[in-house]
Design a protein around this motif. Sequence first.
Motif, PDB file in Angstrom:
ATOM      1  N   UNK A   1       0.887  -1.207   0.059  1.00 15.81           N
ATOM      2  CA  UNK A   1      -0.035   0.173  -0.197  1.00 15.81           C
ATOM      3  C   UNK A   1       0.941   1.200  -0.206  1.00 15.81           C
ATOM      4  N   UNK A   2       1.957   1.077   0.301  1.00 12.41           N
ATOM      5  CA  UNK A   2       3.205   2.376   0.183  1.00 12.41           C
ATOM      6  C   UNK A   2       3.194   3.063   1.071  1.00 12.41           C
ATOM      7  N   UNK A   3       2.158   2.878   2.374  1.00 11.13           N
ATOM      8  CA  UNK A   3       2.425   3.774   3.402  1.00 11.13           C
ATOM      9  C   UNK A   3       1.471   3.027   4.597  1.00 11.13           C
ATOM     10  N   UNK A   4       1.721   3.524   5.738  1.00  4.39           N
ATOM     11  CA  UNK A   4       1.091   2.637   6.803  1.00  4.39           C
ATOM     12  C   UNK A   4      -0.709   2.863   6.557  1.00  4.39           C
ATOM     13  N   UNK A   5      -1.408   1.834   7.329  1.00  7.16           N
ATOM     14  CA  UNK A   5      -2.816   2.156   6.835  1.00  7.16           C
ATOM     15  C   UNK A   5      -3.338   3.396   7.745  1.00  7.16           C
ATOM     16  N   UNK A   6      -4.326   3.883   7.562  1.00  9.38           N
ATOM     17  CA  UNK A   6      -5.230   4.851   8.249  1.00  9.38           C
ATOM     18  C   UNK A   6      -5.572   3.778   9.532  1.00  9.38           C
ATOM     19  N   UNK A   7      -5.923   4.787  10.706  1.00 10.22           N
ATOM     20  CA  UNK A   7      -6.200   4.205  11.725  1.00 10.22           C
ATOM     21  C   UNK A   7      -7.435   3.384  11.805  1.00 10.22           C
ATOM     22  N   UNK A   8      -8.497   4.000  10.905  1.00 14.09           N
ATOM     23  CA  UNK A   8      -9.797   3.295  10.653  1.00 14.09           C
ATOM     24  C   UNK A   8      -9.618   1.792  10.021  1.00 14.09           C
ATOM     25  N   UNK A   9      -8.585   1.715   9.136  1.00 18.80           N
ATOM     26  CA  UNK A   9      -8.466   0.392   8.450  1.00 18.80           C
ATOM     27  C   UNK A   9      -7.523  -0.327   9.507  1.00 18.80           C
TER      28      UNK A   9
END
Length: 319
Positions: free
Chosen positions: A161-169
């Motif tokens: 995904x190229x970045x840390x997931x958002x908190x919601x995910x």
Amino acid sequence: MLNSDPLEGCSKHRQGGKRKASDAGEGPSRKQMRNQDLVVKEDEDKDERAQFEALYQEQYHLGEGGCGCVFAGYRKSDNLQVAIKHIPKDSTCYKEMEKNKLQLPTEVFIMLKLHNVKASGSVGSSAPIGLVDWFDLNQELILILERPVPSKDLLMYVWDNGASPEEDEAKIILKQLIDAAIHLENTNIFHRDIKMENILLETGSGVPRLRLIDFGLSCVVTERSRYQVFYGTPQHIPPEWYSTNTYTAGPTTVWQIGVVLFDMLHRLTRFDTTRFLDNELTVSRSLSEDCKDLLQKCFTENPEQRPMLKELRCHPWLR
């Protein structure tokens, strides 16, 4: 072959009983008996391997770990996609069944136990990955496991995904992970090595579905079970092992759930217990206060003050 009852159908995986000496004379010598037993075992091994090869087609290499290597494959009768795990026999532990003294490979026993308590009684209906079939050969144990398609482990999911997931995910994934851990706890199973690489995500729908894999280090526990030898990823050892040389299932699992959440939300930094205890790793200030509080509770040094899994599931960040 897999049976609904782990006590059924296991005789083909057991060594034969003692041979009776011939009525005429003194019977075969010990050397002759050993040679005969060796021939029987080799024949049984060939039959078992032939059965495996007749039922399943092995394909490309998927990965490997401390307990064996895994290949993609499919069941020839219906093209069911499977993972084929090869475990060297010298890495295989056995558990004796109390009812009839038969022995099963521990990983097989664990997965059959998980399979038998599923509400639907069918493979694929809960978070732990299902055991489809197994073969106990002379030199190796072969496990035939579910292989959801498409899917990828959580580590690759985050990196792709190229970045840390958002908190919601991350919250969606962690809820499923805690539910899976509670399921194991209710079944008296201690996974011992919960980490991103041992979490598979089915990616065929809008919401990824979590599946827990690799029960090679798992064991059956009781409320009083305590452990001195650590089995798992060294970087994820809970702090109590360093201070008391012991650890227990529930608090260790909560610590490792914290590790998973930390690794998801800190993509460029992998968690390490000793570095964390030495204040070389810190929780990102950009996270919400509730998320930071959950991580702080997971990483409570005193295991008796660490929340239980059911308490963790009720944390405000997960509501």
